[in-house]
Design an enzyme around this catalytic site. Sequence first.
Site, PDB file in Angstrom:
ATOM      1  N   PHE A   1     -21.587  57.463 -11.515  1.00  0.00           N
ATOM      2  CA  PHE A   1     -20.647  57.356 -12.639  1.00  0.00           C
ATOM      3  C   PHE A   1     -21.434  57.488 -13.934  1.00  0.00           C
ATOM      4  O   PHE A   1     -22.373  56.732 -14.186  1.00  0.00           O
ATOM      5  CB  PHE A   1     -19.912  56.015 -12.613  1.00  0.00           C
ATOM      6  CG  PHE A   1     -18.878  55.888 -13.701  1.00  0.00           C
ATOM      7  CD1 PHE A   1     -17.610  56.417 -13.524  1.00  0.00           C
ATOM      8  CD2 PHE A   1     -19.178  55.261 -14.891  1.00  0.00           C
ATOM      9  CE1 PHE A   1     -16.658  56.321 -14.528  1.00  0.00           C
ATOM     10  CE2 PHE A   1     -18.234  55.155 -15.902  1.00  0.00           C
ATOM     11  CZ  PHE A   1     -16.965  55.683 -15.718  1.00  0.00           C
TER      12      PHE A   1
ATOM     13  N   ASP B   1     -29.657  57.268 -16.197  1.00  0.00           N
ATOM     14  CA  ASP B   1     -28.503  56.638 -16.812  1.00  0.00           C
ATOM     15  C   ASP B   1     -28.619  55.137 -16.594  1.00  0.00           C
ATOM     16  O   ASP B   1     -28.357  54.627 -15.510  1.00  0.00           O
ATOM     17  CB  ASP B   1     -27.230  57.195 -16.178  1.00  0.00           C
ATOM     18  CG  ASP B   1     -25.958  56.531 -16.699  1.00  0.00           C
ATOM     19  OD1 ASP B   1     -26.051  55.455 -17.315  1.00  0.00           O
ATOM     20  OD2 ASP B   1     -24.867  57.079 -16.456  1.00  0.00           O
TER      21      ASP B   1
ATOM     22  N   LYS C   1     -23.828  49.428 -23.331  1.00  0.00           N
ATOM     23  CA  LYS C   1     -23.356  48.129 -22.851  1.00  0.00           C
ATOM     24  C   LYS C   1     -24.154  46.940 -23.392  1.00  0.00           C
ATOM     25  O   LYS C   1     -23.941  46.509 -24.508  1.00  0.00           O
ATOM     26  CB  LYS C   1     -23.288  48.132 -21.326  1.00  0.00           C
ATOM     27  CG  LYS C   1     -22.181  49.052 -20.784  1.00  0.00           C
ATOM     28  CD  LYS C   1     -21.889  48.812 -19.335  1.00  0.00           C
ATOM     29  CE  LYS C   1     -20.798  49.747 -18.813  1.00  0.00           C
ATOM     30  NZ  LYS C   1     -19.454  49.453 -19.352  1.00  0.00           N
TER      31      LYS C   1
END
Length: 403
Positions: A142, A227, A256
């Site tokens: 993702f 990532d 985040k």
Amino acid sequence: MSPQHDPAGQALARRFEAAFMPNYGVPPVALARGEGTRVWDVDGHEYLDMIGGIAVSSLGHAHPALVEAVSRQVATLAHTSNLFLHEPEVLLAERLLGLLGAPARVFLSNSGTEANEAALKLALKYGGSTGRPRFVAAENGFHGRTLGALSLTGKRSIRDQFGPFPIDVTFVPYGDADALKSAVDDRCAAVFLEPTQGEAGVVPPPEGYLRAARDVCDATGALLVADEIQSAIGRTGHWFAHQHEGVLPDVLTLAKGLGGGLPIGACIGLGEAGTLFAKGDHGSTFGGNPVAAAAALAVLDTIDRDGLLEHVRAVGAELSGGIAAIEHPLLAGVRGRGLWLAIVLTADRAAAVQAAAQRAGFLVNALQPDAVRLAPPLVITSADVAAFTAALPAILDGASDDR
């Protein structure tokens, strides 16, 4: 139910449903405030936050260092655009480069998907200049929901209806070094990987997988893009999850937990990858704004000052060990690192576990049908962990009965 007896959360949920597009459904809890590792809903119910805004609330809620830094900055200078520079963004970039310990350059964005869009544009420019039209990514990976990031996301359920995509991506099984080696050749511009797969269910790689990815990229000339939107900034007990194997990527993406609740992302190009963009190649009006940069600096300073990396390793071991020690027919085990874990179930009851945990005063996330994600604030205490693990057997009982 009459309006005077209508719980505030239900009333707010109806207003949400009427005002918003239905892409989220209606979230099950309406939160009003938070302090430390606790949050309260609009009806006054208290919860131990075991998901931290999806690994975002690094310092918990209303942490004094974050409140002070953001308040001071917003009262001084809140926005400049990219037409002007400001010191907080420079300090943040310098701090990130210091944590990496390698020559690199930074682009600041507002979110993880934007950081990955920047990484994709870097890789496209590299591929265009070297005759490399292909990309490789992992199945079930993702990387975001914008079209560029989604093209690299190996989750068909959220991807297929928005294709076809403009780039050629080969998806390989995550953790299979041989499959990766077979897919990457001298026509591959970049390999996009998560050091631990997040949305797939908090799935760490086999030992040596990141090293194998680094080696195949070195052998073929492809860029290795890590990532770390969820896995970085202390979440696994290191600043960056790739440090578990001592591997440096060519491009690193962050978001985040970097802002501790403020929206910020970063794309970092190491070595030559840091100078691929020329003036005008990319930009962001709000990326790296002074308030978000000040928040990120406060997060990094607090993690460093308060020894939270060591704390994450210690309390994360308590959390994973406490879960592993539970014997329950619905519990298959626990996986992950630090304070980024998945409770693995023997049946597809994750949604029921989330609901039972909520009733018991804990917020968790049904990540996959058989996996429940835990990503609490890095400041969570041993007492918090003990309270959750003590309550978990009854939560699992409740999920088993809730049919």
